[in-house]
Design a protein around this motif. Sequence first.
Motif, PDB file in Angstrom:
ATOM      1  N   PRO B 163       0.847  -1.206   0.000  1.00  0.00           N
ATOM      2  CA  PRO B 163       0.000   0.000   0.000  1.00  0.00           C
ATOM      3  C   PRO B 163       0.873   1.243   0.000  1.00  0.00           C
ATOM      4  CG  PRO B 163      -0.006  -1.041   2.147  1.00  0.00           C
ATOM      5  CD  PRO B 163       0.701  -1.980   1.226  1.00  0.00           C
ATOM      6  N   LEU B 164       0.289   2.346  -0.477  1.00  0.00           N
ATOM      7  CA  LEU B 164       1.064   3.572  -0.620  1.00  0.00           C
ATOM      8  C   LEU B 164       1.439   4.192   0.716  1.00  0.00           C
ATOM      9  CD1 LEU B 164      -0.298   5.440  -3.728  1.00  0.00           C
ATOM     10  CD2 LEU B 164       2.077   4.925  -3.164  1.00  0.00           C
ATOM     11  N   SER B 165       0.495   4.254   1.656  1.00  0.00           N
ATOM     12  CA  SER B 165       0.827   4.880   2.929  1.00  0.00           C
ATOM     13  C   SER B 165      -0.247   4.560   3.944  1.00  0.00           C
ATOM     14  CB  SER B 165       0.948   6.396   2.769  1.00  0.00           C
ATOM     15  OG  SER B 165      -0.320   6.918   2.450  1.00  0.00           O
ATOM     16  N   GLY B 166      -0.034   5.094   5.131  1.00  0.00           N
ATOM     17  CA  GLY B 166      -1.009   4.912   6.182  1.00  0.00           C
ATOM     18  C   GLY B 166      -0.645   3.759   7.101  1.00  0.00           C
ATOM     19  N   TYR B 167      -1.415   3.668   8.211  1.00  0.00           N
ATOM     20  CA  TYR B 167      -1.160   2.646   9.198  1.00  0.00           C
ATOM     21  C   TYR B 167      -2.446   1.947   9.551  1.00  0.00           C
ATOM     22  CZ  TYR B 167      -0.276   0.576  13.777  1.00  0.00           C
ATOM     23  OH  TYR B 167      -0.189  -0.291  14.821  1.00  0.00           O
ATOM     24  N   VAL B 168      -2.404   0.613   9.608  1.00  0.00           N
ATOM     25  CA  VAL B 168      -3.581  -0.147  10.010  1.00  0.00           C
ATOM     26  C   VAL B 168      -3.244  -0.852  11.318  1.00  0.00           C
ATOM     27  CG1 VAL B 168      -5.114  -2.055   9.418  1.00  0.00           C
ATOM     28  CG2 VAL B 168      -4.264  -0.517   7.634  1.00  0.00           C
ATOM     29  N   PRO B 169      -4.056  -0.640  12.373  1.00  0.00           N
ATOM     30  CA  PRO B 169      -3.715  -1.271  13.660  1.00  0.00           C
ATOM     31  C   PRO B 169      -3.668  -2.788  13.547  1.00  0.00           C
ATOM     32  CG  PRO B 169      -5.395   0.397  13.957  1.00  0.00           C
ATOM     33  CD  PRO B 169      -5.211   0.241  12.482  1.00  0.00           C
ATOM     34  N   LEU B 170      -2.790  -3.357  14.344  1.00  0.00           N
ATOM     35  CA  LEU B 170      -2.596  -4.807  14.370  1.00  0.00           C
ATOM     36  C   LEU B 170      -3.902  -5.513  14.737  1.00  0.00           C
ATOM     37  CD1 LEU B 170      -0.552  -7.169  14.279  1.00  0.00           C
ATOM     38  CD2 LEU B 170      -0.100  -6.744  16.683  1.00  0.00           C
ATOM     39  N   SER B 171      -4.631  -4.901  15.691  1.00  0.00           N
ATOM     40  CA  SER B 171      -5.860  -5.529  16.159  1.00  0.00           C
ATOM     41  C   SER B 171      -6.926  -5.555  15.062  1.00  0.00           C
ATOM     42  CB  SER B 171      -6.401  -4.751  17.369  1.00  0.00           C
ATOM     43  OG  SER B 171      -6.469  -3.376  17.037  1.00  0.00           O
ATOM     44  N   GLN B 172      -6.813  -4.610  14.137  1.00  0.00           N
ATOM     45  CA  GLN B 172      -7.836  -4.525  13.095  1.00  0.00           C
ATOM     46  C   GLN B 172      -7.610  -5.572  12.018  1.00  0.00           C
ATOM     47  OE1 GLN B 172      -8.478  -0.441  11.859  1.00  0.00           O
ATOM     48  NE2 GLN B 172      -9.117  -1.131   9.837  1.00  0.00           N
ATOM     49  N   SER B 173      -6.351  -5.675  11.531  1.00  0.00           N
ATOM     50  CA  SER B 173      -6.046  -6.666  10.506  1.00  0.00           C
ATOM     51  C   SER B 173      -4.537  -6.927  10.487  1.00  0.00           C
ATOM     52  CB  SER B 173      -6.497  -6.176   9.129  1.00  0.00           C
ATOM     53  OG  SER B 173      -5.750  -6.845   8.131  1.00  0.00           O
ATOM     54  N   TRP B 177      -1.730  -4.730   8.603  1.00  0.00           N
ATOM     55  CA  TRP B 177      -0.729  -4.091   9.476  1.00  0.00           C
ATOM     56  C   TRP B 177       0.658  -4.385   8.921  1.00  0.00           C
ATOM     57  CZ3 TRP B 177       2.900  -6.820  12.538  1.00  0.00           C
ATOM     58  CH2 TRP B 177       3.607  -6.063  13.478  1.00  0.00           C
ATOM     59  N   PHE B 178       0.878  -5.669   8.617  1.00  0.00           N
ATOM     60  CA  PHE B 178       2.184  -6.104   8.145  1.00  0.00           C
ATOM     61  C   PHE B 178       2.507  -5.451   6.803  1.00  0.00           C
ATOM     62  CE2 PHE B 178       4.948  -9.059   5.852  1.00  0.00           C
ATOM     63  CZ  PHE B 178       5.962  -9.216   6.770  1.00  0.00           C
ATOM     64  N   MET B 179       1.568  -5.539   5.857  1.00  0.00           N
ATOM     65  CA  MET B 179       1.822  -5.009   4.524  1.00  0.00           C
ATOM     66  C   MET B 179       2.104  -3.506   4.562  1.00  0.00           C
ATOM     67  SD  MET B 179       1.928  -7.489   2.567  1.00  0.00           S
ATOM     68  CE  MET B 179       1.758  -7.075   0.838  1.00  0.00           C
ATOM     69  N   HIS B 180       1.385  -2.801   5.449  1.00  0.00           N
ATOM     70  CA  HIS B 180       1.602  -1.362   5.534  1.00  0.00           C
ATOM     71  C   HIS B 180       2.958  -1.006   6.123  1.00  0.00           C
ATOM     72  CE1 HIS B 180      -2.664  -0.835   4.621  1.00  0.00           C
ATOM     73  NE2 HIS B 180      -2.351   0.440   4.343  1.00  0.00           N
ATOM     74  N   LEU B 181       3.511  -1.957   6.882  1.00  0.00           N
ATOM     75  CA  LEU B 181       4.742  -1.621   7.579  1.00  0.00           C
ATOM     76  C   LEU B 181       6.012  -2.103   6.877  1.00  0.00           C
ATOM     77  CD1 LEU B 181       3.672  -2.083  11.291  1.00  0.00           C
ATOM     78  CD2 LEU B 181       4.596  -0.003  10.264  1.00  0.00           C
ATOM     79  N   VAL B 182       5.883  -3.001   5.896  1.00  0.00           N
ATOM     80  CA  VAL B 182       7.082  -3.585   5.288  1.00  0.00           C
ATOM     81  C   VAL B 182       8.022  -2.503   4.750  1.00  0.00           C
ATOM     82  CG1 VAL B 182       7.940  -4.977   3.381  1.00  0.00           C
ATOM     83  CG2 VAL B 182       6.044  -5.812   4.742  1.00  0.00           C
ATOM     84  N   LEU B 183       7.492  -1.597   3.941  1.00  0.00           N
ATOM     85  CA  LEU B 183       8.358  -0.567   3.374  1.00  0.00           C
ATOM     86  C   LEU B 183       8.954   0.352   4.445  1.00  0.00           C
ATOM     87  CD1 LEU B 183       6.631   0.399   0.008  1.00  0.00           C
ATOM     88  CD2 LEU B 183       8.723  -0.916   0.380  1.00  0.00           C
ATOM     89  N   PRO B 184       8.135   0.827   5.400  1.00  0.00           N
ATOM     90  CA  PRO B 184       8.744   1.640   6.466  1.00  0.00           C
ATOM     91  C   PRO B 184       9.852   0.888   7.218  1.00  0.00           C
ATOM     92  CG  PRO B 184       6.367   1.829   6.552  1.00  0.00           C
ATOM     93  CD  PRO B 184       6.672   0.801   5.510  1.00  0.00           C
ATOM     94  N   TRP B 185       9.595  -0.374   7.540  1.00  0.00           N
ATOM     95  CA  TRP B 185      10.622  -1.157   8.236  1.00  0.00           C
ATOM     96  C   TRP B 185      11.913  -1.177   7.433  1.00  0.00           C
ATOM     97  CZ3 TRP B 185       6.916  -5.842   9.460  1.00  0.00           C
ATOM     98  CH2 TRP B 185       6.234  -5.570  10.662  1.00  0.00           C
ATOM     99  N   ILE B 186      11.766  -1.489   6.158  1.00  0.00           N
ATOM    100  CA  ILE B 186      12.969  -1.600   5.325  1.00  0.00           C
ATOM    101  C   ILE B 186      13.702  -0.261   5.275  1.00  0.00           C
ATOM    102  CG2 ILE B 186      13.802  -1.995   2.972  1.00  0.00           C
ATOM    103  CD1 ILE B 186      11.556  -4.042   2.640  1.00  0.00           C
ATOM    104  N   SER B 187      12.941   0.834   5.029  1.00  0.00           N
ATOM    105  CA  SER B 187      13.607   2.136   4.917  1.00  0.00           C
ATOM    106  C   SER B 187      14.383   2.470   6.183  1.00  0.00           C
ATOM    107  CB  SER B 187      12.607   3.256   4.674  1.00  0.00           C
ATOM    108  OG  SER B 187      11.486   2.790   4.039  1.00  0.00           O
TER     109      SER B 187
END
Lengths: 345, 316, 357
Positions: B163-173, B177-187
Amino acid sequence: MSVDAPPGTAPLLEARNLELRYPVRTGSIRQPTRHVRAVDDVSLELGPGETLGIVGESGCGKSSLARCLVRLATPTAGTLLYRGTDITRANQRSLRPVRREIQMVFQDPEASLNGRKRVGQILATGLRLRGVPGNRMKAEIRELLRLVGLNPEHVDHFPHEFSGGQRQRIGIARALSADPRLVVLDEPVSALDVSIRAQVVNLLYDLREERGLSYVFVAHDLAVVRHASDRIAVMYLGRIVEQSPADDLYDHPLHPYTAALLAAVPVPDRVAARGRSKTVIRGEPANALELPSGCRFRPRCPRATDVCATVDPQLVDHGGRHLVACHHPLDTPAPAREAGSPSPA
Amino acid sequence: MARFIVRRLFQAVVVLFFVSIFTFLIFQVIPDGTPALRLAGKSATPQTIAAVVRQWGFNKPIWVQYADMMGRIFTGSVISYSEHVNVLSQIQRGLPATLSLAIGAGVIWFVFAVVVGAVSAVRAGRISDRLLALLSLTAISTPTFVVGALGLYFLAWRVHIFPLSGYVPLSQSPGQWFMHLVLPWISLSVVYIGIYSRVLRSTMLDNMNEDYVRTARAKGLSGRRVLIRHVLRTSLIPIVSMWGLDFAGVIGGGAILVEVVFNLNGVGQYAAESIEALDVPPLLVIVMYGAILVVLIAALVDILYVWLDPRVRLEA
Amino acid sequence: MAPLLEVEHLRVRFRTDAGALQAVDDVSFSLSDGKVLAIVGESGSGKSVTALTLMGLTRSANTELEGAVRFDGADLLHAPERDLRRVRGGGMAMIFQNPMTALNPVQRVGAQIVEQIRAHDRVSRSEAWKRAVTLLRRVGITRPEVRARAYPHEFSGGMRQRVMIAAALSCSPRLIVADEPTTALDVTTQSQIMDELEQLCRESTVALILITHDIGLVARMADDVLVMYGGRALEHAPADAVFADPLHPYTWALLRSVPRLDGDRVERLPTIGGSPPSLLHPPSGCHFRPRCPHSFGRCTEVPPLRASVDPEADGHPGAEPEGERHLDRCWLGLDDKRRLRRLDEEAPALVRTDGAA
């Protein structure tokens, strides 16, 4: 107690009841910080042109004593006199002229020479200290190198380009560059190969003769200091336990510890090596934080009796400037090892 | 040990005290920072301003203001100037995103750095080592936001993997959550992987020449066991303490850029927005909380260090 | 009976950035169960490289190994790493010079012994721990149950070396290679440790290779002596013969340069001038030639290691011709050697004095 100087010669360096303590943290909140006396009530003196050997096991305080004598460490008690002047607590500025006259050679030339400086630069520092003018510098450096048996052409080399023995020669040249009267040698040959050791000891001997130097020669090896020293002091856990003219010490050791040290030196002779009684003392020196009561050597001593556990023996002259701190020195018959046995005078 | 911990924590408190004074004063002297003017609005009358000054206590001596502010920081009752909202609740809203980012990145960079560092140490001098050295240097010298932007462009814009941006809480999905964070983690991880792997490589190469490693080989241990139990074990000690500090640094503000680039709405982004608005209270709170965290973790790392390296105990 | 260890024409060459370095050059010896061989030499003599090579610890991409090392009949020099590992720390154990650095600083000493036991024997962790404690007690460590849980820095140098010895003994080795085991220790500790090591080896008929520069230690412990210099063996003989009748000029100079406690105090010690050869650029012919006061024209050729004493004629009673031969690597004739040695002993001036070290 201090030793009387032979008539006619004023001592160059004199230490009276010198002490060096440092704090040791024990890591526990409840226990107070304790102190280790690395040097404990040490008195000695050194005449001009004389060599004093200081011998003992690692941790006996011999290196700490050496550092006190050149004032790299400040003694916590006692007096240190250099040519009659009290330098015990002299500050850096007033020490400066003395620093030039008292130099030190360290055990590990690899660690004690600045590896980023060329030999010439290392030696120039000391020469500048004694005011050698710039135009004489080069000649003086070459002269120093020749003096210690190095090739003067190597003036632009770095320390790592030399062998261990050569580096120690540079260390000696560095000490000499300041034109000292006294050189304190802290285990100067311990790191060197056997065939090189003798060369360096001989060099030190020749330099002393040529320049009228005085040495304090610190070593753990009784065999090495034997040939180099006029007098020898044996240290154990911060104290001098025996001090005597060299020959006398080797021929008639009075302290059981000295005798044990002598017996432990391996002899390079097949018959003698096999015939000798082996280990004389066992164990290792006590923890300096928990000194035994009375005589410090008592727990390892074959002659210890009750009196040794209660009375700390003082250095006593047994004639001919041979001092020993022992209740049962080896010139007395071995004590009967029953409880309450009398202690000979 | 107990003495050591007490001493270390006491030091931490002293450091925090100075940090707090320093931060407080910085925000006193920044230009255009006179808070009463900002609070009172654009067309405020002198009366309004005076009222605001009194109401917010700006007329009190500076040390009283300091004490008030610190009191409010620790009771969590700081109100922001621009929107008049409780700062703590704002921070709490951003915290899950920031923690997800920091913890995930921390784990990623530690694991990858150990693997990369160990491989280059074992392969020292060979092609693979040189290749990894090149990669590490590239990673170290590429700014975080460049990595982020490149990732976004290629993996989210051109090819729709993430996904392009944004954050999805872990509790929600958890998946989102993981997909939204992969790029930030890597950067966020790339730089650290580069640095840590280099440090680990050289520490390991040093330790491989240690006498005890030769002893371990002479005992007949397998090459792998020697490497892991003797070389890696001791080489990790400096890495672990570096990690603790950097991890704290990331939570305490190091992730601002990444949060902004990926619009994660974390604490870092809140800080960035407050800076833009010259809104002092949130910044003070974030800096102080960040400092507390950094100092605490640093103290913990020191204690951990003592546990990892028994030699340190005597000198403690 | 075949000897326990046979080393034949061992050559070790390291490729370095500065060029090839011949660290060990044609060294042969053998050792039977329970015997003590001392390898004597200065730094750079190749004695430590020889020891490490026996254990297969010099293997690397930049090392060339030639010759043969047979341990208990099996070749080790070219054996696969897995077979070698079984011997290392098992049948053949090693004790290193510096006990301060040779133990892992962040591992309990007991665990370091356990690790070795479990690398060779299939025993449980607790079983291995029990064995480690027993071993520590055997090498004279008091309260071994407690001390096994301590870290190396909590031990004194002597105690650490005892731990090393305990680890070496842990898998009932038949050979212990001790590389300068007491050089880093005090004299009193040194003599205790060597007494104990000798005792332990005799109890279980373990053979010992003692790598040292300490002639005193050699005199006390060795059955056989191998004198190394610049990577080559210069003299190889039973210890009694080496001390009574040293045949190589280097050996007799070395024996004389040791400061002694007996005899008269002399102001200047006899020395060997110059310094050991560079292994990168060794002198041609005999490596000792540049420092030898007795060198002559032929010394620019490499002398062979050969027997110049007939064991029968020299009266070693019951000598086995092979094991008891007195070998040395010098072109001088036997009579010349003995004559020159006597001259050196009587007139120290004949020994070339210090050049640059």
